[in-house]
Write a protein that holds these residues in place. Structure first.
Motif, PDB file in Angstrom:
ATOM      1  N   UNK A   1       0.832  -1.206   0.000  1.00  0.00           N
ATOM      2  CA  UNK A   1       0.000   0.000   0.000  1.00  0.00           C
ATOM      3  C   UNK A   1       0.863   1.250   0.000  1.00  0.00           C
ATOM      4  N   UNK A   2       1.924   1.247   0.799  1.00  0.00           N
ATOM      5  CA  UNK A   2       2.787   2.428   0.841  1.00  0.00           C
ATOM      6  C   UNK A   2       3.538   2.638  -0.467  1.00  0.00           C
ATOM      7  N   UNK A   3       3.956   1.548  -1.103  1.00  0.00           N
ATOM      8  CA  UNK A   3       4.610   1.678  -2.410  1.00  0.00           C
ATOM      9  C   UNK A   3       3.646   2.303  -3.417  1.00  0.00           C
ATOM     10  N   UNK A   4       2.391   1.882  -3.382  1.00  0.00           N
ATOM     11  CA  UNK A   4       1.397   2.472  -4.291  1.00  0.00           C
ATOM     12  C   UNK A   4       1.171   3.945  -3.940  1.00  0.00           C
TER      13      UNK A   4
ATOM     14  N   UNK B   1       5.345   6.781   8.415  1.00  0.00           N
ATOM     15  CA  UNK B   1       6.004   6.065   9.513  1.00  0.00           C
ATOM     16  C   UNK B   1       4.986   5.325  10.367  1.00  0.00           C
ATOM     17  N   UNK B   2       3.909   6.005  10.729  1.00  0.00           N
ATOM     18  CA  UNK B   2       2.895   5.371  11.571  1.00  0.00           C
ATOM     19  C   UNK B   2       2.275   4.169  10.871  1.00  0.00           C
ATOM     20  N   UNK B   3       1.876   4.353   9.620  1.00  0.00           N
ATOM     21  CA  UNK B   3       1.213   3.276   8.888  1.00  0.00           C
ATOM     22  C   UNK B   3       2.144   2.103   8.634  1.00  0.00           C
ATOM     23  N   UNK B   4       3.412   2.389   8.357  1.00  0.00           N
ATOM     24  CA  UNK B   4       4.380   1.311   8.135  1.00  0.00           C
ATOM     25  C   UNK B   4       4.557   0.464   9.384  1.00  0.00           C
ATOM     26  N   UNK B   5       4.490   1.110  10.536  1.00  0.00           N
ATOM     27  CA  UNK B   5       4.678   0.389  11.796  1.00  0.00           C
ATOM     28  C   UNK B   5       3.459  -0.416  12.196  1.00  0.00           C
ATOM     29  N   UNK B   6       2.315  -0.176  11.539  1.00  0.00           N
ATOM     30  CA  UNK B   6       1.088  -0.853  11.912  1.00  0.00           C
ATOM     31  C   UNK B   6       0.178  -0.018  12.786  1.00  0.00           C
TER      32      UNK B   6
ATOM     33  N   UNK C   1      -2.735  20.879   1.102  1.00  0.00           N
ATOM     34  CA  UNK C   1      -1.603  20.009   0.769  1.00  0.00           C
ATOM     35  C   UNK C   1      -1.706  18.690   1.517  1.00  0.00           C
ATOM     36  N   UNK C   2      -2.057  18.760   2.799  1.00  0.00           N
ATOM     37  CA  UNK C   2      -2.205  17.539   3.598  1.00  0.00           C
ATOM     38  C   UNK C   2      -3.302  16.646   3.036  1.00  0.00           C
ATOM     39  N   UNK C   3      -4.406  17.250   2.620  1.00  0.00           N
ATOM     40  CA  UNK C   3      -5.487  16.465   2.033  1.00  0.00           C
ATOM     41  C   UNK C   3      -5.035  15.816   0.725  1.00  0.00           C
ATOM     42  N   UNK C   4      -4.279  16.552  -0.086  1.00  0.00           N
ATOM     43  CA  UNK C   4      -3.788  15.996  -1.352  1.00  0.00           C
ATOM     44  C   UNK C   4      -2.854  14.816  -1.108  1.00  0.00           C
ATOM     45  N   UNK C   5      -1.986  14.914  -0.099  1.00  0.00           N
ATOM     46  CA  UNK C   5      -1.111  13.791   0.256  1.00  0.00           C
ATOM     47  C   UNK C   5      -1.953  12.636   0.801  1.00  0.00           C
ATOM     48  N   UNK C   6      -2.923  12.958   1.649  1.00  0.00           N
ATOM     49  CA  UNK C   6      -3.779  11.923   2.214  1.00  0.00           C
ATOM     50  C   UNK C   6      -4.523  11.128   1.160  1.00  0.00           C
ATOM     51  N   UNK C   7      -4.976  11.825   0.094  1.00  0.00           N
ATOM     52  CA  UNK C   7      -5.687  11.123  -0.986  1.00  0.00           C
ATOM     53  C   UNK C   7      -4.792  10.072  -1.651  1.00  0.00           C
ATOM     54  N   UNK C   8      -3.507  10.330  -1.702  1.00  0.00           N
ATOM     55  CA  UNK C   8      -2.597   9.344  -2.299  1.00  0.00           C
ATOM     56  C   UNK C   8      -2.584   8.058  -1.472  1.00  0.00           C
ATOM     57  N   UNK C   9      -2.664   8.190  -0.159  1.00  0.00           N
ATOM     58  CA  UNK C   9      -2.687   7.009   0.701  1.00  0.00           C
ATOM     59  C   UNK C   9      -4.025   6.289   0.614  1.00  0.00           C
ATOM     60  N   UNK C  10      -5.125   7.032   0.673  1.00  0.00           N
ATOM     61  CA  UNK C  10      -6.428   6.360   0.616  1.00  0.00           C
ATOM     62  C   UNK C  10      -6.679   5.762  -0.764  1.00  0.00           C
TER      63      UNK C  10
ATOM     64  N   UNK D   1      -5.367   2.274  -1.408  1.00  0.00           N
ATOM     65  CA  UNK D   1      -6.018   1.113  -0.815  1.00  0.00           C
ATOM     66  C   UNK D   1      -5.985   1.063   0.693  1.00  0.00           C
ATOM     67  N   UNK D   2      -5.605   2.149   1.341  1.00  0.00           N
ATOM     68  CA  UNK D   2      -5.585   2.189   2.802  1.00  0.00           C
ATOM     69  C   UNK D   2      -7.009   2.006   3.323  1.00  0.00           C
ATOM     70  N   UNK D   3      -7.229   1.146   4.293  1.00  0.00           N
ATOM     71  CA  UNK D   3      -8.591   0.928   4.787  1.00  0.00           C
ATOM     72  C   UNK D   3      -9.144   2.151   5.516  1.00  0.00           C
ATOM     73  N   UNK D   4     -10.455   2.295   5.486  1.00  0.00           N
ATOM     74  CA  UNK D   4     -11.124   3.427   6.139  1.00  0.00           C
ATOM     75  C   UNK D   4     -10.746   3.482   7.618  1.00  0.00           C
ATOM     76  N   UNK D   5     -10.425   4.681   8.088  1.00  0.00           N
ATOM     77  CA  UNK D   5     -10.101   4.876   9.495  1.00  0.00           C
ATOM     78  C   UNK D   5      -8.632   4.774   9.829  1.00  0.00           C
TER      79      UNK D   5
END
Length: 478
Positions: free
Chosen positions: A70-73, A164-169, A183-192, A195-199
């Motif tokens: 997920x992080x690579x994507x 870092x947080x997501x990689x650690x679980x 900018x934060x929202x634009x970066x966040x959209x890349x994570x969601x 395939x990052x799960x809701x929440x």
């Protein structure tokens, strides 16, 4: 004209706040309102806390290989959307598009780095004192994390905490600056979108003290990461102590520059001018106190001024602009007050020293020579385009003056003498030291300060470790 809404991200939903409260987001180069920012209510914050806690139950159990994918994507999407994100960043922060693109590239690099480090959260086997006992350590995600980010690197600051947080679980709630939320929202959209799960990732906005106090008071989060000022860090640490939350504090600095007589002056000037006026000096590692060996003092200051005069100030979205505005009118006024105080106390104003007329919060690149130690500029982090110069006569003198403040984030040494470099690198009280260059933060290197510049580190293996806890398991064979 209507302006877009910068939403919240709660439980996978990009949404308005439940009360409809918004505040304007202003372009510091034009003073135009470019967006409305949704503020979170207590109800919204409770939703984010509950979503993070629920998502953590499953996210912590995912394999490192799954988190890596997920992080690579996400890193791929950040790179694919570089221009879009950079334009948003420049519009709300003011830095040049060139700098913005570089920052977005760093976000992708950091996300890739943490994607790989997720697979390396190793425990260990500890030799036991009995042959029928096995002792092992396990590395576990600490829990729900809170990330509070500053406006000066609105992409990099949030991406480091998210990745870092997501990689650690861990799951994470991020509170970006109200000055640079899109900018934060634009970066966040890349994570969601990766395939990052809701929440697993939530982004909230609001009055900083109100949001931070409410979130930190909750027993749900177990970790706080802040990029911000020292006063804010002290406040959040006190709040976190009530529930014994772990903290990483990346706080302010007042970076000394030690230029010795044997320095390669053209190299030093080129690198230091670039670093000084990057993001209009609004960088926590920006060189601020320039201590120059007396033998080369006047030559160095003159060369610095010549190059500083070539810095093109303007709207970061315009081609050729190298230095943008201050983030707010208040910050511009603070810089002007520091300059006036230094001149009143005997400093020699050799370049700039004034706001630039017209729209936008611009301040001219400024050079002050012979700045006395009692000037506010020598003890207060300027966070602006001011270079303060003063000569020194001996190694012990300059080390003493460099270490005189309670801050200890970055420091810089320019010399061609290996002995001088080794002694200065060891003696400087700083978390990161740059020798003959100013690049002190990469995705793979730990970054953090000491003393009142904070503690803990982002980036590198240390950055992942900040979101992990150690469990010792001892087993007796029956």
């Amino acid at each position: 004209m209507s302006v877009p809404l910068v939403p919240l991200l709660i439980d996978g939903d990009y949404c308005a706040g439940s009360t409809g409260v918004t505040v304007p987001v202003v372009n510091p180069a034009t003073e135009e309102v470019i967006a409305d920012l949704a503020h979170a209510s207590v109800t919204d914050l409770d939703r984010a806390l509950a979503a993070s806690a629920r998502a953590f139950v499953d996210w912590r159990e995912t394999t490192a290989a799954h988190r890596n994918a997920i992080l690579v994507k996400a890193a791929y999407l950040i790179r694919e959307r570089t221009e879009e994100i950079a334009e948003i960043l420049t519009a709300e922060n003011g830095k040049s598009l060139t700098e913005a693109r570089g920052e977005v590239g760093f976000c992708a690099d950091a996300t890739d780095w943490y994607a790989e480090e997720a697979k390396r959260a190793y425990g260990r086997v500890i030799p036991a004192r009995a042959s029928d006992v096995r002792q092992i350590t396990l590395r576990e995600p600490v829990g729900v994390a809170l990330g509070f980010a500053a406006w000066n690197f609105p992409a990099g600051n949030v991406a480091l905490k998210m990745a870092a947080a997501l990689a650690a679980g861990c799951t994470i709630i991020v509170k970006p600056s109200d000055e640079t939320p899109a900018t934060a929202i634009a970066i966040g959209r890349c994570f969601t979108d990766a395939g990052l799960p809701a929440g697993a990732l939530n982004i909230v906005h609001g009055v900083p003290t109100e949001v931070s106090k409410y979130l930190i008071a909750s027993p749900i989060p177990k970790k706080v990461s802040l990029t911000g000022s020292t006063p804010v860090g002290k406040l959040l640490q006190r709040l976190a102590s009530e529930t014994m939350k772990r903290c990483t504090m990346e706080l302010g600095g007042h970076a000394p520059v030690l230029v010795f007589a044997d320095t390669d002056i053209p190299n030093a000037v080129a690198r230091l001018v670039s670093a000084k006026f990057r993001n209009a000096g609004q960088v926590c590692t920006s060189p601020t106190r320039f201590f120059i060996a007396r033998e080369v003092y006047e030559d160095f200051v003159a060369a610095f001024i010549t190059r500083a005069k070539q810095v093109r100030v303007g709207n970061g979205a315009e081609e050729g602009a190298q230095m943008g505005p201050m983030i707010t009118a208040r910050r511009r006024d603070t810089i002007d007050a520091l300059v006036k105080d230094a001149v009143a106390k005997g400093a020699d104003l050799r370049l700039g020293g004034h706001a630039i007329a017209g729209k936008g919060y611009f301040y001219a690149p400024t050079v002050l020579a012979d700045v006395p130690d009692n000037a506010r500029l020598m003890t207060e982090e300027p966070f602006g385009p001011i270079a303060a110069f003063t000569p020194f006569d001996s190694f012990d003198e300059v080390i003493g003056r460099a270490n005189a403040l309670p801050y200890g984030l970055a420091a810089y040494v320019f010399s061609q003498n290996p002995g001088t470099i080794a002694r200065a690198g060891s003696a400087l009280d700083a978390g990161v030291v740059g020798v003959n260059h100013t690049s002190v933060h990469e995705a793979e290197t730990p970054f953090g300060g000491v003393n009142e510049s904070g503690y803990g580190a982002e980036s590198g293996i240390e950055g992942l470790d900040a979101y992990l806890r150690t469990k010792m398991l001892t087993e007796k064979y029956l």
